[in-house]
Design an enzyme around this catalytic site. Structure first.
Site, mmCIF file in Angstrom:
data_model
loop_
_atom_site.group_PDB
_atom_site.id
_atom_site.type_symbol
_atom_site.label_atom_id
_atom_site.label_comp_id
_atom_site.label_asym_id
_atom_site.label_seq_id
_atom_site.Cartn_x
_atom_site.Cartn_y
_atom_site.Cartn_z
ATOM 1 N N ARG A 46 -14.313 -33.712 -0.148
ATOM 2 C CA ARG A 46 -14.961 -32.327 -0.050
ATOM 3 C C ARG A 46 -14.090 -31.726 1.055
ATOM 4 O O ARG A 46 -14.252 -30.427 1.388
ATOM 5 C CB ARG A 46 -16.510 -32.706 0.276
ATOM 6 C CG ARG A 46 -17.190 -31.699 0.842
ATOM 7 C CD ARG A 46 -18.731 -31.862 0.685
ATOM 8 N NE ARG A 46 -19.385 -33.143 1.023
ATOM 9 C CZ ARG A 46 -19.315 -34.006 2.065
ATOM 10 N NH1 ARG A 46 -18.797 -33.148 3.486
ATOM 11 N NH2 ARG A 46 -19.772 -35.041 2.402
ATOM 12 N N ASP A 170 -14.007 -7.496 -0.178
ATOM 13 C CA ASP A 170 -13.954 -8.411 -1.363
ATOM 14 C C ASP A 170 -12.817 -7.626 -2.131
ATOM 15 O O ASP A 170 -12.812 -6.384 -2.481
ATOM 16 C CB ASP A 170 -15.398 -8.175 -2.043
ATOM 17 C CG ASP A 170 -15.299 -9.075 -3.423
ATOM 18 O OD1 ASP A 170 -14.232 -9.248 -4.070
ATOM 19 O OD2 ASP A 170 -16.153 -9.310 -3.846
ATOM 20 N N LYS A 195 -10.932 -14.230 -11.294
ATOM 21 C CA LYS A 195 -10.606 -13.124 -12.031
ATOM 22 C C LYS A 195 -9.011 -13.086 -11.965
ATOM 23 O O LYS A 195 -8.358 -13.878 -12.831
ATOM 24 C CB LYS A 195 -11.184 -11.955 -11.313
ATOM 25 C CG LYS A 195 -12.855 -11.865 -10.960
ATOM 26 C CD LYS A 195 -13.553 -12.224 -12.184
ATOM 27 C CE LYS A 195 -14.939 -12.443 -11.982
ATOM 28 N NZ LYS A 195 -15.861 -11.971 -10.687
HETATM 29 C C1 LIG Z 1 -16.775 -12.218 -10.071
HETATM 30 C C2 LIG Z 1 -16.858 -11.415 -8.845
HETATM 31 C C3 LIG Z 1 -17.443 -12.051 -7.902
HETATM 32 C C4 LIG Z 1 -18.235 -13.674 -7.868
HETATM 33 O O1 LIG Z 1 -17.290 -14.434 -8.165
HETATM 34 P P1 LIG Z 1 -17.608 -15.890 -9.169
HETATM 35 O O2 LIG Z 1 -16.318 -16.757 -9.128
HETATM 36 O O3 LIG Z 1 -18.200 -15.258 -10.362
HETATM 37 O O4 LIG Z 1 -18.695 -16.355 -8.211
HETATM 38 C C5 LIG Z 1 -17.468 -11.536 -6.581
HETATM 39 N N1 LIG Z 1 -17.127 -10.325 -6.384
HETATM 40 C C6 LIG Z 1 -16.477 -9.613 -7.474
HETATM 41 C C7 LIG Z 1 -15.885 -8.189 -7.116
HETATM 42 C C8 LIG Z 1 -16.453 -10.072 -8.539
HETATM 43 O O5 LIG Z 1 -15.813 -9.561 -9.649
#
Ligand SMILES: *Cc1c(COP(=O)(O)O)cnc(C)c1O
Length: 381
Positions: A46, A170, A195
């Site tokens: 962890r 982000d 993604k």
């Molecule tokens: C998918 C996504 C998230 C969240 O990510 P997870 O891996 O699904 O928890 C956050 N920000 C954006 C822009 C996303 O497309």
């Protein structure tokens, strides 16, 4: 090293124990120690694991950052970033956010005494207006999900610097290949590595990249204390995906641009949102702060839910599914899928309608992609 080289080599020398060329999957929870207080740098997975450490170093390198931290999901990375806030702190964010981020802000973080103001991120002045004495963090998603709006990172970073605030970006849609938020003045870069970074729709993960050691320590403390870490296999899959990031992204972009152009001239399409189109209201900003426009294209189909449903039902090559950024093409209906957690009037206000369709354009042959969209639009007439 340049980006494509780092994607393959950063944090990944041959394994010191065996010479394995590829970082092994250290599938172990614990590490045997030599004597009291003496070990090889790892105690418990962890806290730290060599496969995860390789991923974290690679992620940092891709953003030209100093410190990378890997998480079990993008959402866990978001939670870890917000863990630096205290009751009474205030956050300003742009309003076209990933639905799960909005849900975390409104239904989890708010309960800890943090407050939020959402602004139209296309206007840097709106951030300035919303910032007050309690504001500690500005959270920006750019390009946004699903409407592909942009936030001027440099302008907002300037505001944050003069106010002593932190800026988190982000960068999931932009990817470190097309956009480098740290270089534009951001303090924290957040990813859903699920993604484009993972890129193959086979693993959930998240990341935080920072340049300041104190900030890294704070988020790392939370990472270990709350424990939302990826397992060794997930870290390895993500690392393997990253190796082709520099090859995949230009192809995503090229296919997305051709798809956007096709949609733009189609009579059944009311609007196309893609930063690479000169008609995009922030095309100039996109050219300035990104080195490419990404693989996401959102459009408004004429009509409403019946037409949108006919379209997604008739797609053959595209999967009708949540998520994005994989090699395969996906279509999604934000109003009922990724953005279902917004109240209907909030969605309306943000411009997400029953006719909004988001495409994650994959790296298949673009002729097949456009042929599929064309036949599905015909069925939706
Ligand atoms: C998918 C996504 C998230 C969240 O990510 P997870 O891996 O699904 O928890 C956050 N920000 C954006 C822009 C996303 O497309």
């Amino acid at each position: 090293m340049k980006f494509a080289t780092k994607a393959i080599h950063a944090g990944q020398p041959a394994d010191p124990a065996t010479g394995a060329t590829i970082v092994p999957i250290y599938q172990t929870s614990t590490f045997t120690q030599e004597e009291i207080g003496r070990h090889k740098g790892y105690e418990y997975s962890r806290t730290g694991n060599p496969t995860r450490a390789a991923l974290e170093q690679c992620l940092a390198a891709l953003d030209d950052g100093l410190f990378g931290l890997a998480f079990a999901s993008g959402s866990a990375a978001t939670a870890a970033t917000l863990s630096i806030l205290r009751p009474g702190d205030h956050v300003v964010a742009n309003d076209d956010l990933y639905g799960g981020t909005y849900r975390y802000f409104e239904r989890v973080a708010k309960l800890t005494g943090v407050s939020f103001t959402y602004v139209n991120g296309q206007e840097p002045a709106e951030f300035a207006r919303a910032i007050h004495e309690q504001t500690r963090l500005v959270w920006v998603e750019t390009p946004t999900n699903p409407l592909l709006q942009l936030v001027d990172i440099e302008a907002v970073a300037g505001l944050c610097r003069s106010g002593g605030l932190l800026l988190a970006v982000d960068n999931t849609f932009g990817t470190p290949f097309f956009q480098k938020p740290l270089a534009l003045g951001a303090d924290i870069v957040v990813y859903s590595t699920t993604k484009y970074i993972g890129g193959h729709s086979d693993v959930i993960g998240g990341a935080v990249v920072v340049n300041k050691a104190a900030l890294c320590d704070q988020i790392k403390f939370y990472q270990n204390a709350a424990g939302g870490v990826p397992g060794p296999l997930d870290a390895w899959l993500t690392l393997r995906g990253i190796k082709t990031l520099a090859v995949r992204m230009p192809r995503h972009e090229q296919n997305a641009l051709e798809t956007a152009r096709f949609l733009q001239q189609h009579p059944q399409v009311a609007a196309v949102h893609y930063p690479g189109l000169p008609s995009h209201p922030q095309h100039d900003l996109a050219r300035r702060q990104m080195t490419g426009f990404g693989g996401m294209v959102t459009f408004q189909i004429r009509g409403g839910r019946p037409q949108a449903n006919a379209f997604v039902k008739t797609l053959r090559l595209f999967s009708f599914a949540e998520s994005l950024g994989g090699v395969e093409s996906l279509a999604c209906h934000p109003a009922t899928m990724t953005h279902a957690s917004f109240a209907p009037e909030e969605r309306q206000r943000r411009g997400i309608t029953e006719g909004t369709i988001r495409l994650s354009v994959g790296i298949e042959d673009v002729h097949d992609i456009i042929t599929d969209i064309d036949q599905a639009l015909r069925a939706a007439n």
